[in-house]
Each structure stands twice: as structure tokens, then as C-alpha cells.
Design an enzyme around this catalytic site. Structure first.
Site, PDB file in Angstrom:
ATOM      1  N   CYS A  21       1.129  -1.105  -0.057  1.00 38.46           N
ATOM      2  CA  CYS A  21       0.122  -0.040  -0.004  1.00 38.46           C
ATOM      3  C   CYS A  21       0.997   1.140  -0.176  1.00 38.46           C
ATOM      4  O   CYS A  21       1.879   1.128   0.853  1.00 38.46           O
ATOM      5  CB  CYS A  21      -0.889  -0.105   1.233  1.00 38.46           C
ATOM      6  SG  CYS A  21      -2.007   1.423   1.358  1.00 38.46           S
ATOM      7  N   HIS A  76      -9.045  -3.625  -2.322  1.00 34.73           N
ATOM      8  CA  HIS A  76      -7.942  -2.948  -1.136  1.00 34.73           C
ATOM      9  C   HIS A  76      -8.607  -1.621  -1.587  1.00 34.73           C
ATOM     10  O   HIS A  76      -8.300  -1.008   0.038  1.00 34.73           O
ATOM     11  CB  HIS A  76      -6.556  -3.270  -2.148  1.00 34.73           C
ATOM     12  CG  HIS A  76      -5.702  -2.407  -1.316  1.00 34.73           C
ATOM     13  ND1 HIS A  76      -4.661  -2.998  -0.801  1.00 34.73           N
ATOM     14  CD2 HIS A  76      -5.355  -1.127  -1.337  1.00 34.73           C
ATOM     15  CE1 HIS A  76      -3.609  -2.140  -0.300  1.00 34.73           C
ATOM     16  NE2 HIS A  76      -4.282  -0.946  -0.337  1.00 34.73           N
ATOM     17  N   GLU A  77      -8.813  -0.922  -2.377  1.00 31.57           N
ATOM     18  CA  GLU A  77      -9.045   0.644  -2.298  1.00 31.57           C
ATOM     19  C   GLU A  77     -10.421   0.671  -1.594  1.00 31.57           C
ATOM     20  O   GLU A  77     -10.651   1.668  -0.915  1.00 31.57           O
ATOM     21  CB  GLU A  77      -9.181   0.944  -3.728  1.00 31.57           C
ATOM     22  CG  GLU A  77      -7.949   0.966  -4.545  1.00 31.57           C
ATOM     23  CD  GLU A  77      -6.587   1.331  -3.826  1.00 31.57           C
ATOM     24  OE1 GLU A  77      -6.582   2.177  -3.060  1.00 31.57           O
ATOM     25  OE2 GLU A  77      -5.525   0.744  -4.161  1.00 31.57           O
ATOM     26  N   HIS A 111      -9.973   1.131   2.030  1.00 31.67           N
ATOM     27  CA  HIS A 111      -9.551   2.558   2.493  1.00 31.67           C
ATOM     28  C   HIS A 111     -10.778   3.367   2.999  1.00 31.67           C
ATOM     29  O   HIS A 111     -10.494   4.396   3.699  1.00 31.67           O
ATOM     30  CB  HIS A 111      -8.920   3.240   1.468  1.00 31.67           C
ATOM     31  CG  HIS A 111      -7.155   2.592   1.289  1.00 31.67           C
ATOM     32  ND1 HIS A 111      -6.463   2.802   2.398  1.00 31.67           N
ATOM     33  CD2 HIS A 111      -6.528   2.049   0.615  1.00 31.67           C
ATOM     34  CE1 HIS A 111      -5.295   2.255   2.132  1.00 31.67           C
ATOM     35  NE2 HIS A 111      -5.350   1.760   0.753  1.00 31.67           N
TER      36      HIS A 111
HETATM   37 NI    NI Z   1      -3.586   1.043   0.106  1.00 31.61          NI
END
Ligand code: NI
Length: 182
Positions: free
Chosen positions: A102, A144-145, A148
């Protein structure tokens, strides 16, 4: 290029739950600027994905994308995409483990389990719906995004902390043969 800073692990801002865009915000100059900034930073940092909270904007916006890699040519290209207010559903229970990194976590890499195939939705800058069935790396980078936006980092999802390592050490050990999400 506007000055920017990638917010890194330890900054509480990375742990906030981001706010959705309202319909009135779609098509605005501010939103177009944000989209442009996210893509620029992703390219400059050589990532394949970036979420707005990583640059201190606590809003539900993510970008991702990847050209076909000259070396890892077995990976399909991922279309460069901005998604606002994204959501997804898994298309099967199949989970796949792979290394991720990341931009907010420096050179750390660790193995994370993700849904292999998903249906995601989101809106472009003008509020037009984007809906895609995707799998593998494309599905992984989205998940993954997306995390966030809920203040979650890939490190939270590492089941076996023994997989955690620094990029160069893992490479030397021959444990990173594949393209990773960053
Ligand atoms: Ni990330």
C-alpha cells in the site's frame, strides 16, 4: 502538479470512514480536479490504485488501473477507472491469497485473502453508473481501495503475520513472483 502528501500508516486520518458524494457534487469542477489529482498521484507513485483518504480527502472516491505489464504480460490490463461511492458483491465464495502492499505502508508486503470474483458498482465524475464483473488482480485492487474508504488497511486483514515482510527481502527470498496491489 499540486503539492501533495500520501498519508501514511499511523496518521489517524487513514482510519476515518469516508463520506459519500451527494448527487449535487457530480459533474462539479472540484470533483473533476480531485479525479485528476488522484490519477496523477497514482501514476507518480507507480501504484495501481489509490483512495481519496490517502491524500487527506475523506470522501468515497477511488482510482485504479494498470497497463499491460511488459514483463508480467500474463496479467490483463486493468482499465484506468475512477469510482465514486463504490460498492460490490462477491460472485462466489472463492477466496484467493496474494501479497499486497500500500502506498500508505511503505515497503511492507503481506498476504491478504480476497474474493476472487466480484460485481462492483460506482459512479464516474458525471454521476454515470459504472458496473463490472471482474476477477483476480482487478477484483483485488478494487477490494483493497474500497477498504480504505472504511478506514481499513490491508495489514488489518493479514491472517498470518508471518507473511509480512519488506519488499526487497521477500523478493530476495523468491516469495514475490507476482504483481502486487499497491
Ligand atoms: Ni492502499
Amino acid at each position: 502538479m499540486h503539492p501533495y502528501q500520501i498519508i501514511r500508516l499511523g496518521n489517524p486520518a487513514l482510519r476515518l470512514v469516508s463520506k459519500p458524494f451527494s448527487e449535487e457534487e457530480f459533474g462539479s469542477t472540484e470533483l473533476k480536479n480531485l479525479a485528476e489529482t488522484l490519477f496523477k498521484i497514482m501514476h507518480l507513485e507507480k501504484g495501481i490504485g489509490l483512495a481519496a483518504p490517502q491524500i487527506g480527502v475523506t470522501k468515497r472516491a477511488i482510482v485504479f488501473g494498470m497497463d499491460k505489464h511488459p514483463v508480467h504480460s500474463h496479467y490483463a490490463a486493468i482499465p484506468f477507472t475512477l469510482l465514486l461511492n463504490p460498492s460490490f458483491i462477491p460472485l462466489s465464495d472463492t477466496m484467493v491469497d496474494a501479497y499486497e502492499g500500500c502506498l500508505s505502508a511503505g515497503n511492507l508486503r503481506g498476504k491478504v485473502s480476497r474474493y476472487q470474483s466480484i460485481l462492483y458498482k460506482g459512479y464516474d465524475v458525471d454521476g454515470k453508473l459504472i458496473e463490472r464483473e471482474v476477477a483476480d488482480l482487478h477484483a483485488r485492487v478494487f477490494q483493497h481501495e474500497y477498504d480504505h474508504l472504511n478506514g481499513e488497511i490491508f495489514l488489518d486483514k493479514i491472517k498470518d503475520l508471518r507473511s509480512l515482510g519488506f519488499h526487497d527481502e521477500l523478493l530476495r527470498a523468491g516469495l514475490l513472483p507476482e504483481k502486487q496491489v499497491e
